[in-house]
Design an enzyme around this catalytic site. Sequence first.
Site, PDB file in Angstrom:
ATOM      1  CG  ASP A  32      -4.479 -23.891  15.977  1.00 16.77           C
ATOM      2  OD1 ASP A  32      -3.699 -22.956  16.248  1.00 16.77           O
ATOM      3  OD2 ASP A  32      -5.693 -23.716  15.727  1.00 16.77           O
ATOM      4  CB  SER A  77      -1.229 -20.634   6.986  1.00 19.41           C
ATOM      5  OG  SER A  77      -1.534 -19.460   7.720  1.00 19.41           O
ATOM      6  CD  GLU A  79      -4.450 -17.898   4.513  1.00 17.33           C
ATOM      7  OE1 GLU A  79      -3.775 -18.877   4.898  1.00 17.33           O
ATOM      8  OE2 GLU A  79      -4.866 -17.780   3.350  1.00 17.33           O
ATOM      9  CG  ASN A  80       0.040 -18.609  10.241  1.00 15.66           C
ATOM     10  OD1 ASN A  80       0.347 -19.800  10.174  1.00 15.66           O
ATOM     11  ND2 ASN A  80      -1.069 -18.218  10.884  1.00 15.66           N
ATOM     12  CD1 TRP A  81       2.976 -15.307   4.304  1.00 14.50           C
ATOM     13  CD2 TRP A  81       4.736 -14.601   5.489  1.00 14.50           C
ATOM     14  NE1 TRP A  81       4.067 -16.073   3.944  1.00 14.50           N
ATOM     15  CE2 TRP A  81       5.158 -15.656   4.643  1.00 14.50           C
ATOM     16  CE3 TRP A  81       5.688 -13.999   6.315  1.00 14.50           C
ATOM     17  CZ2 TRP A  81       6.476 -16.127   4.616  1.00 14.50           C
ATOM     18  CZ3 TRP A  81       6.997 -14.462   6.296  1.00 14.50           C
ATOM     19  CH2 TRP A  81       7.383 -15.512   5.455  1.00 14.50           C
ATOM     20  CB  SER A 208      -6.809 -23.007   8.852  1.00  7.94           C
ATOM     21  OG  SER A 208      -7.635 -22.849   9.979  1.00  7.94           O
TER      22      SER A 208
HETATM   23  C1  IPE Z   1      -3.364 -22.825  10.983  1.00  5.80           C
HETATM   24  O1  IPE Z   1      -3.454 -22.313  12.262  1.00  5.80           O
HETATM   25  C2  IPE Z   1      -1.975 -22.697  10.471  1.00  5.80           C
HETATM   26  C3  IPE Z   1      -0.972 -23.493  11.164  1.00  5.80           C
HETATM   27  C4  IPE Z   1      -1.185 -24.370  12.101  1.00  5.80           C
HETATM   28  C5  IPE Z   1       0.363 -23.286  10.736  1.00  5.80           C
HETATM   29  P1  IPE Z   1      -4.028 -20.855  12.554  1.00  5.80           P
HETATM   30  O2  IPE Z   1      -4.044 -20.710  14.027  1.00  5.80           O
HETATM   31  O3  IPE Z   1      -3.284 -19.846  11.787  1.00  5.80           O
HETATM   32  O4  IPE Z   1      -5.495 -20.974  11.975  1.00  5.80           O
HETATM   33  P2  IPE Z   1      -6.763 -20.031  12.119  1.00  5.80           P
HETATM   34  O5  IPE Z   1      -6.401 -18.712  11.537  1.00  5.80           O
HETATM   35  O6  IPE Z   1      -7.068 -19.922  13.579  1.00  5.80           O
HETATM   36  O7  IPE Z   1      -7.847 -20.725  11.387  1.00  5.80           O
HETATM   37  C1  IPE Z   2      -0.090 -22.693  15.851  1.00  4.10           C
HETATM   38  O1  IPE Z   2      -0.409 -22.081  17.057  1.00  4.10           O
HETATM   39  C2  IPE Z   2       1.211 -22.212  15.270  1.00  4.10           C
HETATM   40  C3  IPE Z   2       1.075 -21.380  14.072  1.00  4.10           C
HETATM   41  C4  IPE Z   2      -0.039 -21.072  13.489  1.00  4.10           C
HETATM   42  C5  IPE Z   2       2.296 -20.867  13.496  1.00  4.10           C
HETATM   43  P1  IPE Z   2      -1.098 -20.661  17.131  1.00  4.10           P
HETATM   44  O2  IPE Z   2      -0.021 -19.638  17.183  1.00  4.10           O
HETATM   45  O3  IPE Z   2      -2.087 -20.493  16.069  1.00  4.10           O
HETATM   46  O4  IPE Z   2      -1.799 -20.766  18.555  1.00  4.10           O
HETATM   47  P2  IPE Z   2      -3.244 -20.186  18.942  1.00  4.10           P
HETATM   48  O5  IPE Z   2      -4.219 -20.724  17.964  1.00  4.10           O
HETATM   49  O6  IPE Z   2      -3.149 -18.712  18.890  1.00  4.10           O
HETATM   50  O7  IPE Z   2      -3.462 -20.705  20.320  1.00  4.10           O
HETATM   51 MG    MG Z   3      -4.069 -20.925  15.949  1.00  4.17          MG
END
Ligand code: IPE
Ligand code: IPE
Ligand code: MG
Length: 258
Positions: A32, A77, A79-81, A208
């Site tokens: 992250d 994840s 949720e990342n979609w 997460s």
């Molecule tokens: C969790 O990170 C998913 C990955 C590292 C792939 P997120 O940045 O998406 O998590 P939340 O939403 O802040 O908890």
């Molecule tokens: C983790 O970094 C990568 C993914 C979740 C794909 P983030 O993109 O969540 O980075 P922050 O949390 O916004 O800094």
């Molecule tokens: Mg993040």
Amino acid sequence: MEGNLAIAIFNMDLKAQIDHDKLPRHIAVIMDGNGRWAKKQGLFRTIGHENGTKAVREIVECCAELKIEYLTLYAFSTENWNRPKLEVETLMKLLVSSLKKEIETLTKNKIRLNAIGNLDALPKKARTELLDVIEKTKNNQHMTLTLALSYGSRQEIVKTIQEISHKVKNNLISPSEIDEATINNHLYTRDLPDVDLLIRTSGEQRISNFLLWQIAYAELFFTETLWPDYRKNHLFEAILNYQNRERRFGKTSEQLEQ
Ligand code: IPE
Ligand code: IPE
Ligand code: MG
């Protein structure tokens, strides 16, 4: 040059302290902080993701050097979609280009690639490339590198319950036969041991939706370091911290000493 030398000596010191008889068998990482890393420098979030791939290579190589058996990386994840379309597209493109580039590293280090998550949701190109590298590395036996892609632990548990319910309905098993092993055998992670050490970068202290069942007895390690800055010495630090803990699994210290 002097600075680099100092860092090299610092790394060597940490590495030398690691007890090779007490290594975690399975390390999982919530990578992250890519977005914040980029934002801090006035760059687009996508540049943070690009730089995150360097940390992936370094940590994969480091785990292979240490002879860690299983490394699982949370890359995307369910949720990342919900992120902006452009960011999702960039992440999927990065996945394809990294897989193409890293096949050499995987082969050289005899690493088997594995993936968990709803892979059907990935764009066709990413899925095809992923399955291709999985196939090409399937006989490698030094380490299993698992990418969690379009992965959500709750969705995984729902899928597991659906599959087991079907078996019950078709009289393949009875409800009283369902035990922990039955559940394990239906998870995406059926071929992996439980997680020993879970690391999350970027200062967030949450899970997460990652491997909820599989981390029941994992040691958790949170670090402020943002993922694109994560290097071998950070991993050594996490492993050393892990090795200084007492894993009691419900027992007392005295019982463990016996
Ligand atoms: C969790 O990170 C998913 C990955 C590292 C792939 P997120 O940045 O998406 O998590 P939340 O939403 O802040 O908890
Ligand atoms: C983790 O970094 C990568 C993914 C979740 C794909 P983030 O993109 O969540 O980075 P922050 O949390 O916004 O800094
Ligand atoms: Mg993040």
